[in-house]
Write a protein that holds these residues in place. Structure first.
Motif, PDB file in Angstrom:
ATOM      1  N   ALA A 110     104.277 171.255  53.624  1.00  0.00           N
ATOM      2  CA  ALA A 110     104.826 171.441  54.957  1.00  0.00           C
ATOM      3  C   ALA A 110     105.550 170.162  55.369  1.00  0.00           C
ATOM      4  N   ALA A 111     106.847 170.286  55.653  1.00  0.00           N
ATOM      5  CA  ALA A 111     107.636 169.179  56.182  1.00  0.00           C
ATOM      6  C   ALA A 111     107.710 169.377  57.685  1.00  0.00           C
ATOM      7  N   ALA A 114     104.992 164.390  57.874  1.00  0.00           N
ATOM      8  CA  ALA A 114     105.460 164.596  59.239  1.00  0.00           C
ATOM      9  C   ALA A 114     106.521 163.593  59.638  1.00  0.00           C
ATOM     10  N   SER A 115     107.458 164.066  60.438  1.00  0.00           N
ATOM     11  CA  SER A 115     108.378 163.192  61.141  1.00  0.00           C
ATOM     12  C   SER A 115     107.600 162.445  62.226  1.00  0.00           C
ATOM     13  N   ALA A 160     101.966 162.252  65.575  1.00  0.00           N
ATOM     14  CA  ALA A 160     102.005 162.219  64.114  1.00  0.00           C
ATOM     15  C   ALA A 160     101.159 161.082  63.573  1.00  0.00           C
ATOM     16  N   VAL A 161     101.163 159.942  64.266  1.00  0.00           N
ATOM     17  CA  VAL A 161     100.388 158.785  63.809  1.00  0.00           C
ATOM     18  C   VAL A 161      98.895 159.099  63.842  1.00  0.00           C
ATOM     19  N   GLU A 162      98.419 159.709  64.948  1.00  0.00           N
ATOM     20  CA  GLU A 162      97.002 160.075  64.998  1.00  0.00           C
ATOM     21  C   GLU A 162      96.678 161.148  63.970  1.00  0.00           C
ATOM     22  N   ALA A 163      97.617 162.067  63.757  1.00  0.00           N
ATOM     23  CA  ALA A 163      97.397 163.116  62.755  1.00  0.00           C
ATOM     24  C   ALA A 163      97.188 162.515  61.368  1.00  0.00           C
ATOM     25  N   LYS A 164      97.895 161.441  61.066  1.00  0.00           N
ATOM     26  CA  LYS A 164      97.682 160.771  59.779  1.00  0.00           C
ATOM     27  C   LYS A 164      96.310 160.118  59.738  1.00  0.00           C
ATOM     28  N   THR A 165      95.908 159.490  60.842  1.00  0.00           N
ATOM     29  CA  THR A 165      94.591 158.851  60.908  1.00  0.00           C
ATOM     30  C   THR A 165      93.480 159.880  60.706  1.00  0.00           C
ATOM     31  N   ASP A 224     101.534 161.550  55.217  1.00  0.00           N
ATOM     32  CA  ASP A 224     102.362 160.404  55.572  1.00  0.00           C
ATOM     33  C   ASP A 224     103.230 160.762  56.770  1.00  0.00           C
ATOM     34  N   VAL A 225     103.686 159.728  57.479  1.00  0.00           N
ATOM     35  CA  VAL A 225     104.591 159.870  58.617  1.00  0.00           C
ATOM     36  C   VAL A 225     105.822 159.018  58.340  1.00  0.00           C
TER      37      VAL A 225
END
Length: 262
Positions: free
Chosen positions: A112-113, A134-135, A180-185, A191-192
């Protein structure tokens, strides 16, 4: 094999990588009230039959990845949300619930992009992929409870397997939207990247996977899925059988020769 004819999405195939782009930016790529459910299911079934495809990318056109369900239809009790309890339940089974069943059965890697907001069923759609990138503009929200409904597309099943029960519970019960940053955490995305780098990064990853021997790649994806629900001894028996298949495939010997001659 001919590519499926789609109504609300675009499909491209290049170097064994298929890219499905949800193309209803006018409704932020909502899954209900559009032809996107049929399009996603058709492509999921097609990639399993098409030996020329090794990786599937799913992304969205415009500002959103997918806004999930059509809230205007919900307000009017129309479209997929009209009728009594039995009618709504049947429409879910024949409608949006076809997506998790189809994507969970895909035999190749799904990436998923996430180009923008992935909300409600759009968030769940991203979680149905094997990998998410993610963007930096992307946002994620399991927002069903905010609307007084439950994740009717199977989102509760996918998310807790992705990030664990406790974190999935908090996101689902709070209904909050995360960056997106929290989603990566949290482990939701791998990756973001900046918006202009999203598709190049995804295509780089997809192309690397698509260069692998195609039959072994499909068997490996099946094993990864089966490992989630099998006991170790039974799983090892299955691995032995799949390995026997691989050792008798021409692509295995070709790959060994390339390594020896490198």
């Amino acid at each position: 094999m001919n590519m499926p004819v789609l109504s609300d999405a675009l499909l491209d195939l290049d170097q064994r990588v298929a890219t499905l782009t949800l193309n209803r930016d006018d409704v932020r790529n909502a899954l209900t009230g559009t032809g996107l459910i049929d399009d996603i299911v058709s492509v999921a079934e097609w990639v399993n039959r098409c030996e020329e495809v090794s990786v599937l990318i799913i992304t969205g056109a415009g500002s959103a990845f997918s806004a999930g369900g059509n809230v205007k239809d919900m307000a009017k009790r129309g479209g997929d949300f009209a009728g009594n309890v039995a009618e709504v339940a049947e429409r879910y089974r024949r409608g949006i619930q076809r997506i998790p069943l189809a994507l969970n059965a895909v035999e190749i890697p799904v990436i998923a992009a996430v180009n923008g907001a992935a909300i409600g069923a759009g968030f769940d759609l991203a979680n149905m992929a094997d990998i998410r990138l993610a963007s930096s503009r992307a946002k994620f929200g399991e927002t069903f409870l905010n609307l007084g409904i439950i994740p009717g597309d199977g989102g509760a099943w996918f998310m807790q397997r992705l990030i664990g029960y406790q974190q999935a519970f908090e996101l689902t019960l709070s209904g909050r939207v995360v960056s997106a940053v929290e989603a990566k955490t949290l482990g939701i995305v791998l990756d973001v990247v900046e918006p202009e780098n999203l598709m190049p990064k995804v295509l780089e990853l997809a192309t690397r996977m698509a260069a692998q021997p195609p039959k072994a790649l499909r068997l490996t994806k099946r094993l990864m899925k089966m490992a989630q629900r099998m006991e170790l001894r039974d799983f090892l028996d299955l691995c032995a059988s799949f390995q026997g298949i691989c050792h008798n495939e021409g692509e295995h010997l070709e790959a060994v020769r390339r390594m020896l001659n490198a």
